[in-house]
Write a protein that holds these residues in place. Structure first.
Motif, PDB file in Angstrom:
ATOM      1  N   MET A   1       0.849  -1.130  -0.010  1.00 14.96           N
ATOM      2  CA  MET A   1       0.544   0.192   0.265  1.00 14.96           C
ATOM      3  C   MET A   1       0.851   1.102   0.003  1.00 14.96           C
ATOM      4  SD  MET A   1      -2.609   1.260   3.147  1.00 14.96           S
ATOM      5  CE  MET A   1      -3.135  -0.464   3.367  1.00 14.96           C
ATOM      6  N   LYS A   2       0.437   2.461  -0.810  1.00 16.29           N
ATOM      7  CA  LYS A   2       1.147   3.219  -1.447  1.00 16.29           C
ATOM      8  C   LYS A   2       0.700   4.735   0.056  1.00 16.29           C
ATOM      9  CE  LYS A   2       2.968   1.535  -5.935  1.00 16.29           C
ATOM     10  NZ  LYS A   2       3.006   1.822  -6.824  1.00 16.29           N
ATOM     11  N   VAL A   3       0.356   4.704  -0.196  1.00 20.02           N
ATOM     12  CA  VAL A   3      -1.226   5.617   0.194  1.00 20.02           C
ATOM     13  C   VAL A   3      -1.610   5.750   1.718  1.00 20.02           C
ATOM     14  CG1 VAL A   3      -2.182   7.755   0.149  1.00 20.02           C
ATOM     15  CG2 VAL A   3      -0.278   7.672  -0.857  1.00 20.02           C
ATOM     16  N   LEU A  28       5.394   7.009  -1.575  1.00 22.74           N
ATOM     17  CA  LEU A  28       6.949   7.179  -2.526  1.00 22.74           C
ATOM     18  C   LEU A  28       7.297   8.747  -2.361  1.00 22.74           C
ATOM     19  CD1 LEU A  28       3.475   6.449  -4.946  1.00 22.74           C
ATOM     20  CD2 LEU A  28       5.279   5.660  -5.000  1.00 22.74           C
ATOM     21  N   ILE A  29       6.398   9.505  -1.314  1.00 18.87           N
ATOM     22  CA  ILE A  29       7.229  10.631  -0.985  1.00 18.87           C
ATOM     23  C   ILE A  29       7.512  10.741   0.231  1.00 18.87           C
ATOM     24  CG2 ILE A  29       6.119  11.795  -3.329  1.00 18.87           C
ATOM     25  CD1 ILE A  29       4.682  13.258  -1.134  1.00 18.87           C
TER      26      ILE A  29
END
Length: 91
Positions: A1-3, A28-29
């Motif tokens: 899961m990225k966010v 991601l960031i």
């Protein structure tokens, strides 16, 4: 899961309201932010009332419930529905 987004609602320690905590993690960031909002009991009651009103519309339940019309029992019991109103005004 990225966010990942998390909303938590917890009572304040003194019991005067609730604490809203919105957390957002974006891998991601490399972002991890939290927003804390204290809400009084009155504000919380308004929010609950607003959500109770809007959720059926968001889910589309209002279209299903509007298609069912309850039968008007006062008209089926009286031959002349205005008769009862006229009797009330004559009292």
């Amino acid at each position: 899961m990225k966010v990942r987004k998390v909303l938590k609602v917890e009572p304040l320690p003194d019991g005067s309201g609730h604490f809203f905590n919105l957390g957002v993690q974006n891998k991601l960031i490399n972002l991890d932010e939290n927003i804390y909002i204290p809400v009084t009991k009155a504000e919380f009651a308004v929010l609950v009332s607003a959500f109770n009103f809007v959720v059926p519309y968001l889910l589309g339940w209002h279209t299903a419930t509007n298609s069912f019309k309850p039968e008007d029992t006062s008209r089926s019991n009286n031959a002349n529905p205005r008769l009862g109103a006229e009797l009330e005004w004559n009292r």
